[in-house]
Design a protein around this motif. Structure first.
Motif, PDB file in Angstrom:
ATOM      1  N   TYR B 133    -112.682  28.222  43.790  1.00 24.26           N
ATOM      2  CA  TYR B 133    -114.065  28.696  43.837  1.00 24.26           C
ATOM      3  C   TYR B 133    -114.899  28.161  42.675  1.00 24.26           C
ATOM      4  N   TYR B 136    -117.187  24.885  43.241  1.00 27.36           N
ATOM      5  CA  TYR B 136    -118.495  24.820  43.918  1.00 27.36           C
ATOM      6  C   TYR B 136    -119.595  24.385  42.942  1.00 27.36           C
ATOM      7  N   GLN B 274    -119.856  33.680  47.552  1.00 24.95           N
ATOM      8  CA  GLN B 274    -119.046  32.605  48.128  1.00 24.95           C
ATOM      9  C   GLN B 274    -119.361  32.309  49.583  1.00 24.95           C
ATOM     10  N   LEU B 317    -115.813  25.043  51.263  1.00 21.85           N
ATOM     11  CA  LEU B 317    -114.649  25.261  50.406  1.00 21.85           C
ATOM     12  C   LEU B 317    -113.785  24.015  50.278  1.00 21.85           C
TER      13      LEU B 317
END
Lengths: 377, 377, 377, 377
Positions: B133, B136, B274, B317
């Motif tokens: 994560y 990103y 997210q 992702l």
């Protein structure tokens, strides 16, 4: 109605007024808007009140109004003063036979709250506390979804209320709202948690029907020199075994009124955000998320009862206040008429919610100062 | 690269593959996809690998690959196995001179994690842990905003990761993913918090550059009979005096991958979610909220470095994984070439993040079982 | 695959590459990346191609690849050149037995488009056109909802594509992308409408299965001196009686890639927005709006076929490209194997969509210059 | 004020009432709520009016109110009747010296509209038309941003108003609202476009300060047998060279009140959506998008003037109505006092906006039936 408080610089007084008169059932007929008689008269003129119905104190108002003939005198008292002046007028009003709509918190101390609770019980008068966020139609819908069991047993609740407006010590710059809210002698023993943390609790308990039974609080004062908490994070346990978080903050810079609740049961969850009050997310594991919106025929009766326009017409916080006032007015009217109000009209926050809020503050302070993990509530 | 794990039923193996090959710097050249040699061969065929580069065990793979000439053998090992099989291949790879990209958590036990950390330090090899994560571009931007001081001193951090997919005991229905994640012998001492709570910690520490110093955890198992936690709420204190909440849940019915972070400083706040990774909210008390989006020229260099398309082209992702892989590939390439990688390429989670995650799990379990309010971390 | 175009300064070449290799079914084996042989070799090296598979022209590439043994030579040609160099390589590839994946528009002129369409029919080779937005799983879902009749007869369609990046005459500042897109000799007879208006048409027709039968266009050039349209608004009629709007713009300052489609039938509507591709709104008059998200079990088979991760893991435009490539690869593989591809794999845009796009541009130009209200299409 | 219309089954009457009384400057003192005297009395009682101030017709009301002493009689007339009963009461009120607040459209025919416009000019009385969407604070802010030139020259405007509630022929099921809106003898020559298309025009012209100069309309009746249009798509040209789209629909199933406006200039754009009225998107090519919210100190004076609560307290459509009423009340008060109203109070839609709306309907019908592409407006 008559109003105490709501003089120059008050914003909550205006909201109470707006909410009360919106639906045409309630007129403002008198007021004691300020302890300064001139200021009180100035405000009275803004509301087009005759001079002789504007008073210099709530004591005077209650005495003189009581002396007026029924039908002419105020039917109930609206309390829009700072926290330390909630109890006095509420007590006196009840003792003199007036119903009360009060801003929250209920009182300045828990002892006062208990006294008031007894007095409401004893007198049988109507007492509403404006935890107004529960007046929104989509909050009502959330409650109904949960009460009808659609989510299954509730397991997790996250109720939060971040604001950012006290990120800097604006109370030192003569900002009226900030001034009394950060002053223990007017606000009470808690700052942020008393002011808005109680909304987060009330919303969680209203929506789920559950009660917090123990808690673990971490209260902070982030702005140096401020005598009260301006941020608080709390772990909570509920009486059915559910767990959750309640948090509130006035130093979350950039947040306006970020009240948000998420509730999860065995089968699904709901999410509601005050800044966009006209939508309710209902989430499922095996079906698409639903977005419910006010006034639609697919909603519960309780939710529909609290909208005043067809779907697609946004309503806001004044309307949420108005829902409380409309319900109170309906109940008072029914008493006068000797009829029974519809069950939906009974759905407004009352003195017991207020007492619970006061005790919550006590427990938060106790927990915040304790090394013990869990404090019973 | 060579892959261990990622056989039939694995979804994380495929994501590692997708992320690794996306930018054309990395080829999958060999694999030990399953402890069952047939299944391993089946998976190898899906990736068009020659039979002699598909192995029945990671031990065999590492041994045989090492024997191949440089330039032909794999440059690094990708570990996509369940948690209890992270340590073995990582250790063996490092001992045999292979760089490693491993899925998280780092290992099964903290002892293993410490051993691995030492080994990475000793060998000087590259070790990346796919806390993806943080790959990103808008997470990078959040980090840069905070590191450059735009928000002022950080005061409050709320990092949360609700999921709903384990609301029912699907591990009893032979669901592969649920099976090992709720099994202490394969997952480790924590369920939900180990699986996704560590992501919430990693994200908070990565974005702010702060470290949690003490915590107070309330871990639950909401699905009866499940041997590990499926929900956890944690109060945390950071090393600069900031406070916050970390929570994770796998019983928040209706949530998919609700990872969200909010950070508030003296002057402003940021929020990132997210599920909509291509927007970053930056909030101010005295200015309009900003929505920043990837690949724009107004972003930090670090953020721009991690986008591969012009503004308006959503990345997801897999691209976040690819950012880690691209950075690792660049670093390996630079080693081969004897050059210095650009500073942006060094920004990927490593063995120390992994060790920190393992210790976090220890402390959560300790706190969850303790009556003491604060546990040092 | 082999690639023509995609040299330095091309962004679409990289996206084609990313999308092609993502799933491990396709390798880039050769390329003619630039008409400048040095630049072509430079790009080839970035892709780790051997020098002898990097060519100075597509003619050379097709000739030499054809001479290689089957299994070694490229299986298909990817065309990532500016518009005026689509036809040449496509034609030559088809004539030499290579399948083709081409960027849109199909060709520079409608005559070329017709010739190519005939050639595809004659040769029976696979031809895919990367109207990639139709590769998103939620676009597939929208299509399936409509095809299954859930919305009833379709009545209204609004398909729009606003961008803002050409708000200023950046083509005069040597911006590569802007340069060829605003140059009639490389872009064709339309600027904005050819570049992105065709996407809006393709999306509308793909999702609904309807065809535009007449149109009324208002094309503008808002930036003075620009030789092609940079904005266009079009009224359209569909073959089932539905009506709608198609619009595109490159001077809508502040918009990135605002492709959005809304379709309304007798019973409900759908809305999808490219910037947040992982959600599909499904709206009803008498039920709550639904938000559908990728990879969930409640979705159509076609939609699920086009996700590669479990719910909650965002996929983006590269994955949408990859869905086209995966389908093409599957179809080619099946031809090689002599098997029948699954019906889902046949769902990608082809030469007929391209021809339709070219004719749409013709009709738009004709309508834009005409005083006649409706032009048949 | 006195009200004509707003009897049983009217929803717009209630909104007018709510908006008028909200701020405490206006009382409802009399009404002719229905042409049925009993129904009129019933409604009067809901508003707690004395029986002698409830009338059986507007003619009676105007006559009798005029006969009352100044200060006691109504100050202005509120018109909340169906379209065909707007002109009569408005004319009579003006002729008898009463100011008017009327629902839109201004009248039933353009001739009436012109007569009324002259009458307002001749009498100098105040006339407000409740195009209430322009009363929202964020619409005011959009207007100010554009008027101050922040977006540069305006190039493109998309103003749309989709609804879905007439997707089925509910007018045949005795639905009051649907009944008169689809009946040419009560609604006028247009259905959807007259009802809500005029809002989309008014909003576009209000926000930009531009005027539509020519248009090309495609009007439809999607529900078979309905005598008026229920959907319309219109291309428009503005007097500064800007182009755009105006569309409205009542058959966009699943939409509630989807009024939305987007305006693009050379440097940036704005977007506002009625369903979430408390946010305004301001978009730039080279800076992050801004989200502006009501009551903040960074907003224009005009926008702040139209909020009544601090930031973070949602206001809705009733408050937008109330802003018009508050402005009208302020203007009337100033006349009575012989003072000059603040410039912000003059900002409400008037008779000329109404006349423009009527002519717009004429031109839409003309264009809809014509083969000529552009009709001058």
């Amino acid at each position: 109605m008559g109003m105490v408080g709501g003089g120059p610089g008050s914003f909550i007084g205006a909201i109470h007024f707006n909410g009360a008169v919106l639906d045409g059932q309630i007129d403002l007929v008198c007021g004691a808007f300020s302890s300064d008689p001139e200021k009180s008269q100035d405000t009275g003129r803004l509301y087009y009140l005759p001079d002789d119905r504007v008073y210099g104190s709530y004591e005077e108002m209650i005495e003189k109004e009581k002396a007026l003939p029924e039908g002419e005198r105020m039917d109930f008292l609206c309390i829009a003063t700072p926290n330390h002046v909630h109890f006095g007028p509420a007590k006196l009003a009840l003792e003199n036979g007036f119903h009360v709509v009060s801003d929250k918190p209920l009182t300045f101390t828990t002892e006062e709250a208990e006294e008031l609770t007894s007095l409401v019980e004893k007198t049988g008068l109507i007492f509403a506390l404006t935890h107004a966020y529960t007046g929104y139609p989509m909050v009502k819908e959330a409650r109904e979804i949960i009460h009808q069991g659609a989510l299954g047993k509730i397991r997790k609740i996250v109720s939060e209320y971040p604001q950012g407006w006290l990120s800097e010590p604006i109370e030192r710059e003569n900002q009226t709202q900030a001034g009394w809210r950060t002053d223990p002698s007017r606000s009470g023993k808690s700052g942020c948690m008393g002011d808005i943390g109680t909304h987060a609790l009330n919303l969680a308990e209203y929506v789920t029907g559950l009660k917090v039974t123990e808690l673990c609080a971490d209260l902070s004062t982030m702005v140096e020199g401020r005598p009260l908490d301006d941020d608080g994070n709390v772990l909570v346990h509920y009486d059915n075994g559910a767990r959750g978080i309640i948090y509130a903050s006035q130093i979350s810079a950039g947040e306006e009124n970020g009240l948000r609740i998420r509730v999860y049961g065995e089968k699904g969850g709901i999410e509601w955000v005050q800044a966009e009050p006209n939508r309710l997310e209902v989430k499922w594991n095996d079906k698409p998320m639903e977005i419910r919106k006010p006034a639609n025929s697919y909603l519960s009766v309780l939710s529909q009862y609290n909208s005043r326009m067809p779907p697609g017409h946004p309503e806001g916080l004044i309307e949420a206040f108005a829902n409380i006032y409309r319900n109170v007015a309906t109940c008072i009217q029914c008493r006068i008429n000797g009829t029974k109000p519809p069950p939906e009209a009974l759905d407004f926050p009352g003195v017991k919610d207020g007492l619970r809020g006061m005790k919550f503050i006590d427990k938060l302070i106790e927990s915040g100062q304790s090394d013990q993990k869990w404090i019973k509530f």
